[in-house]
Scaffold this motif. Sequence first.
Motif, PDB file in Angstrom:
ATOM      1  N   ASN A 177       0.834  -1.206   0.000  1.00  0.00           N
ATOM      2  CA  ASN A 177       0.000   0.000   0.000  1.00  0.00           C
ATOM      3  C   ASN A 177       0.866   1.253   0.000  1.00  0.00           C
ATOM      4  N   ARG A 181       1.384   4.323  -2.674  1.00  0.00           N
ATOM      5  CA  ARG A 181       1.179   5.739  -2.322  1.00  0.00           C
ATOM      6  C   ARG A 181       2.387   6.571  -2.732  1.00  0.00           C
ATOM      7  N   ASP A 297     -17.630  -8.481   4.481  1.00  0.00           N
ATOM      8  CA  ASP A 297     -17.833  -7.101   4.047  1.00  0.00           C
ATOM      9  C   ASP A 297     -16.773  -6.644   3.037  1.00  0.00           C
ATOM     10  N   GLY A 298     -15.893  -7.573   2.627  1.00  0.00           N
ATOM     11  CA  GLY A 298     -14.859  -7.193   1.664  1.00  0.00           C
ATOM     12  C   GLY A 298     -13.676  -6.470   2.280  1.00  0.00           C
ATOM     13  N   GLN A 299     -13.567  -6.520   3.615  1.00  0.00           N
ATOM     14  CA  GLN A 299     -12.384  -5.946   4.268  1.00  0.00           C
ATOM     15  C   GLN A 299     -11.286  -7.010   4.269  1.00  0.00           C
TER      16      GLN A 299
ATOM     17  N   PRO B  64     -15.540   2.996   4.372  1.00  0.00           N
ATOM     18  CA  PRO B  64     -14.232   2.597   4.896  1.00  0.00           C
ATOM     19  C   PRO B  64     -13.719   1.289   4.295  1.00  0.00           C
ATOM     20  N   PHE B  65     -12.412   1.246   4.065  1.00  0.00           N
ATOM     21  CA  PHE B  65     -11.759   0.059   3.516  1.00  0.00           C
ATOM     22  C   PHE B  65     -10.425  -0.122   4.230  1.00  0.00           C
ATOM     23  N   THR B  66     -10.070  -1.376   4.457  1.00  0.00           N
ATOM     24  CA  THR B  66      -8.820  -1.664   5.179  1.00  0.00           C
ATOM     25  C   THR B  66      -7.576  -1.173   4.449  1.00  0.00           C
ATOM     26  N   ASP B  67      -7.637  -1.123   3.104  1.00  0.00           N
ATOM     27  CA  ASP B  67      -6.429  -0.831   2.336  1.00  0.00           C
ATOM     28  C   ASP B  67      -6.626   0.325   1.360  1.00  0.00           C
ATOM     29  N   PRO B  68      -6.801   1.535   1.897  1.00  0.00           N
ATOM     30  CA  PRO B  68      -7.061   2.690   1.028  1.00  0.00           C
ATOM     31  C   PRO B  68      -5.772   3.199   0.371  1.00  0.00           C
ATOM     32  N   GLN B  76      -6.857   7.383   5.995  1.00  0.00           N
ATOM     33  CA  GLN B  76      -6.534   6.006   6.431  1.00  0.00           C
ATOM     34  C   GLN B  76      -7.003   5.782   7.863  1.00  0.00           C
ATOM     35  N   GLN B  80      -9.898   3.357   9.603  1.00  0.00           N
ATOM     36  CA  GLN B  80      -9.583   2.397  10.681  1.00  0.00           C
ATOM     37  C   GLN B  80     -10.475   2.607  11.898  1.00  0.00           C
ATOM     38  N   LEU B  83     -13.966   1.217  10.984  1.00  0.00           N
ATOM     39  CA  LEU B  83     -14.013  -0.254  10.940  1.00  0.00           C
ATOM     40  C   LEU B  83     -13.947  -0.826  12.349  1.00  0.00           C
ATOM     41  N   GLN B  87     -18.215  -0.422  11.498  1.00  0.00           N
ATOM     42  CA  GLN B  87     -18.875   0.028  10.272  1.00  0.00           C
ATOM     43  C   GLN B  87     -18.767  -1.027   9.167  1.00  0.00           C
ATOM     44  N   ASN B  88     -19.813  -1.138   8.339  1.00  0.00           N
ATOM     45  CA  ASN B  88     -19.750  -1.983   7.147  1.00  0.00           C
ATOM     46  C   ASN B  88     -20.636  -1.363   6.071  1.00  0.00           C
ATOM     47  N   GLN B  89     -20.680  -1.988   4.909  1.00  0.00           N
ATOM     48  CA  GLN B  89     -21.405  -1.415   3.772  1.00  0.00           C
ATOM     49  C   GLN B  89     -22.893  -1.227   4.087  1.00  0.00           C
ATOM     50  N   PRO B 116     -15.115  -3.795  -1.338  1.00  0.00           N
ATOM     51  CA  PRO B 116     -16.330  -3.958  -0.524  1.00  0.00           C
ATOM     52  C   PRO B 116     -17.617  -3.993  -1.367  1.00  0.00           C
TER      53      PRO B 116
END
Lengths: 400, 282
Positions: A177, A181, A297-299, B64-68, B76, B80, B83, B87-89, B116
């Motif tokens: 990641n 960046r 949830d796709g995390q 929110p996403f773990t890997d933005p 970021q 975090q 999450l 939080q979720n979709q 997601p």
Amino acid sequence: MTALSALPDPQGFFGDFGGQFVAETLMPLILELQGCYEAAKDDPAFREELAYFQRDYVGRPSPLYFAERLTEHFGGAKIYFKREELNHTGAHKINNCIGQILLAKRMGKNRIIAETGAGMHGVATATVAARFGMKCVVYMGATDIDRQQANVFRMRLLGAEVIPVESGMGTLKDAMNEALRDWVTNVDDTFYIIGTVAGPHPYPAMVRDFQAVIGHETRDQMLEKEQRLPDSLVACIGGGSNAMGLFHPFLKDESVHMIGVEAGGHGISTGEHAASLNGGEPGVLHGNRTYLLQNVDGQIQDAHSISAGLDYPGIGPEHAYLHSTKRVEYVSITDQEAIDAFQLCCRKEGIIPALETAHALAEIAKRAPELPEDHLMVVNLSGRGDKDMTSVAEYLGDSF
Amino acid sequence: MTAQANATDVSISRITQRFEDLKAEGRSALVTFVTAGDPDPETSQAILDGLPAAGADIIELGMPFTDPMADGPAIQKGAQRALKAGQNQRKTLEMVRRFRAHDQDTPIVLMGYYNPIYRYGVEAFLNDAAEAGIDGLIVVDLPPEHDGELCLPAAEKGLNFIRLATPTTDDARLPKVLENTSGFLYYVSVAGVTGAGSASSEAVEKAVERLKLHSRLPVAVGFGIKTPEHAAMVARSADAVVVGSALVNTVEQAESPQAAIEGVHSLTRALAQGVRTARQAR
């Protein structure tokens, strides 16, 4: 079915997997890279330069070695090691790094970035950057820095700047990641050397092509030693570059069985593992669609492996494809099984393998005894274990 | 079926309607980004609900996403926090449903990464998003090369798919980026992650001019805009000004949920003031 050599398609897909899922800022860069790589790989001057560095700098070809004592020990299949750990810098990683840095030079880039897990790709990148006089920045998870201190020092000796990544679990995924960046910020002068067969197209195909030298040599060497093709090939898989390098030149040979070994960590059922194919679902991360460790949830979920180089929640898209077509069998090996095989290889063959490689060795320990003596099995000895002394000692409750 | 068709009809017009109204007023739009569920579901709902009154014209709600991969430290950390607070979709869509119970006019655009949505199921997600009252989507890791994945199906449901154009998007590529873009165009004024450095007034003006040659869509400008003064400067040439990291930072620095709500709304008021005075000050 599309011919294997024709994959990926022009959009970078291997069946449903692959693609170019990146931010718009990176798209023009990736398309430029794609064009330059296509031109370079058909350019005799580029191929000649690559061959020169593979021979005189990396030390290729690497030997195909008959592991006689291990063969005797298992009392079954005839086991060969493809000795990639004898390459300069101690792993297969440099095959790819040499290729990509020659491409960077051709494209007029002078700043190199990379992500690294165990540090082997970081060391290989720092090495070629030093050799070609380029600035080098390596992103490495803070957790990995702790468990791979020797490699961190090697990178610094080679003139690279190692940047610790604290986000997430501080492992390979987070390092990737952060490298992305950096790339999105430094678009003009920077070349990103991805270390495995993952990321946006053209990386999975390009890294595979640079690593395919492993399989091409193995084929020639086996024909010379045994006058026939091997019966099976075994390699460990994090992102999957050493496995893809060994497998790819044999994909059309139906008689050759191929086994990719994922890191099972504490066991798939515990949820603490790095086996994306055996314990994950399709998703999109780091520029490609592939199998990923993720929740409903796709995390993305954190991977676990004793081996920092396999500690990644994804896998190269071509492996996802070969899994879906069942051309390659994918299995997993736990931390404990890997440690046992690691010790066995040290004592029987006098070779200290990388912990990553020990996963492949553990798989042959399961299979070789059941196979006939005329079964020719090749395991990719992808790296040496000097870097893993601390991790192994800690696991065994030992110290030095 | 009819409920969905109605929701779709409303959502088609909401973004365009807002830009037309503001054009009549002779000013730019303020677009505020906050992360859904940051720092917790209740506080986040209160932040969202109060944004229009504080002066936000369009709301970008971060999924929110773990890997933005394209976000800087502020966003970021916001993801975090969200999450971690669960939080979720589904909860993000529910937030919008609640918002729509009292606000039918302010456009809401969901912003985030593809995975997601992919995992939720594209068809199911688009149905649920349209039904919840979402007007558009910004999905950072879906370039026009992958329009078949989400952009075109979203358009069929009447959701705008808003594309980012960047300093690396040259004239040759721009038509491809614009092809299936609708609602507005988001110009990322610097090559980099969110919240990093910012472009000069001249660079922004030039970029907006260039984009206008290729498209009739309103142009929003974002990345690195933190203060009312900076927002005012950008608002002189852009149709909309996007502020995200500065607002998310306010949440991080707040000592209590109440302080987070007040902090975000107070910064929004100041930014709105900047945007509203921009063209008079010229």
